[in-house]
Design an enzyme around this catalytic site. Sequence first.
Site, PDB file in Angstrom:
ATOM      1  N   LYS A 165       6.998 -20.162   4.352  1.00  0.00           N
ATOM      2  CA  LYS A 165       8.649 -20.330   5.068  1.00  0.00           C
ATOM      3  C   LYS A 165       9.641 -21.106   3.732  1.00  0.00           C
ATOM      4  CE  LYS A 165       7.920 -18.753   8.339  1.00  0.00           C
ATOM      5  NZ  LYS A 165       8.523 -17.029   8.933  1.00  0.00           N
ATOM      6  N   ASP A 193       9.508 -15.374   3.048  1.00  0.00           N
ATOM      7  CA  ASP A 193      10.372 -15.235   4.067  1.00  0.00           C
ATOM      8  C   ASP A 193      11.509 -16.271   4.826  1.00  0.00           C
ATOM      9  OD1 ASP A 193      10.918 -14.377   6.564  1.00  0.00           O
ATOM     10  OD2 ASP A 193       9.556 -15.124   7.262  1.00  0.00           O
ATOM     11  N   GLU A 218      10.937 -10.956   2.366  1.00  0.00           N
ATOM     12  CA  GLU A 218      11.685 -10.926   3.224  1.00  0.00           C
ATOM     13  C   GLU A 218      12.830 -11.412   4.005  1.00  0.00           C
ATOM     14  OE1 GLU A 218       9.370 -11.244   8.149  1.00  0.00           O
ATOM     15  OE2 GLU A 218       8.503 -11.581   6.177  1.00  0.00           O
ATOM     16  N   ASP A 241      12.612  -8.135   8.913  1.00  0.00           N
ATOM     17  CA  ASP A 241      12.291  -8.586  10.583  1.00  0.00           C
ATOM     18  C   ASP A 241      13.554  -8.463  11.490  1.00  0.00           C
ATOM     19  OD1 ASP A 241      10.991 -10.186  11.935  1.00  0.00           O
ATOM     20  OD2 ASP A 241      10.933 -11.892  11.153  1.00  0.00           O
ATOM     21  N   LYS A 265       7.741  -7.803  15.918  1.00  0.00           N
ATOM     22  CA  LYS A 265       8.016  -8.417  16.980  1.00  0.00           C
ATOM     23  C   LYS A 265       8.053  -8.528  18.816  1.00  0.00           C
ATOM     24  CE  LYS A 265       9.555 -12.705  13.974  1.00  0.00           C
ATOM     25  NZ  LYS A 265       9.324 -12.266  13.041  1.00  0.00           N
TER      26      LYS A 265
END
Length: 367
Positions: A165, A193, A218, A241, A265
């Site tokens: 992250k 990400d 990402e 994403d 997702k």
Amino acid sequence: MKITQLAVYQVDLPLKEGRYSWSNGNYVDVFDSTVLEISTDEGLTGYAECCPLGSAYLPSFARGVRAGLAELAPHLIGQDPLNIGGINRTMDAALRGHPYAKAPVDIACWDILGKATGQPVYTLLGGAAQDDVVLYRAISQEEPDAMARKIEGYAAEGYTKFQLKVGGEANDDIDRIHATRAVLKKSDLLVADANTGWTRHEAARVVGAIAGLDVYVEQPCLTYEESVSIRRRTALPFVMDEVIDTPNTLVRGIAEDAMDVINLKISKVGGLSRARLMRDLCVAHGIPMTIEDTWGGDITTAAIAHLARSTPAEFTFSATDFNSYGTVDIARGAPKRVNGRMTASDLPGLGVTPIFEALGEPVARYS
């Protein structure tokens, strides 16, 4: 078969690590999850779960799931849960948008369909394409050395893919990426990400500074266009994403060569029905996927496992075992991580049974 009742439960999901942090200072200490139970006149019951990642990640929030279900419930009573296409058309006619609120209805109907036909959901989604699926571990945003230590610990548990992250201050993120890549094996995969957290100039600095590393980038920026701009500036493999949230945005991304991988997702796109459609589009166009959700516990993890198990291994970039992040079990029969992998149940439907002692009394019933 007819839907006779919807029961809605709210459950808190504390984290083993205490806090989950991502871009721009966002964090969650305890996740607010909604569990849906759909009952039918033939005695079959379906279950699903929806757990947004706080209120500042996507256009979704925990109380919005329950408000959406309250809006949808009157239109669902008396409907045939086995007609999942009809259920989705009914929801779309009753409520514009809000796919995350519709997702648990769709998933619970798949659970009922599996139980009615005696088949696991992965069979209904296309059949078993692999015996088990490889998992990634998300590494909450901290100081570089702390993140590197956590990666070493999770690698010892069998994980080989890690989602770091970032999306904070550019210099700190450059240090985070270098520090974590340095402790990994050559065969391990690292995804940086940003969760939309960088501006374009920050993202350009970061991808330039890590150009020599083996790392995926990402969702660097907030919009599709900004992220594609960064895609054009780097040779590193690229994941989209948050902005790939409908079949239409996926088709656009494929046509414009916007990514090498997507993060699919389930609740973000409205449930297993649309996730399957997007999965099949990705397979047809050679786009691997991380198959997961925004967050959740045992029931969310089961839905992820069924979609992932029915996806060919070469297109399953990774999946997520969210139930290993939390301290509360909410269902029996859920997938469990074994050496960095998990599988879906062979029982009919999702193969999970809620632990009602953990869920408590419903916060709403509709009949």
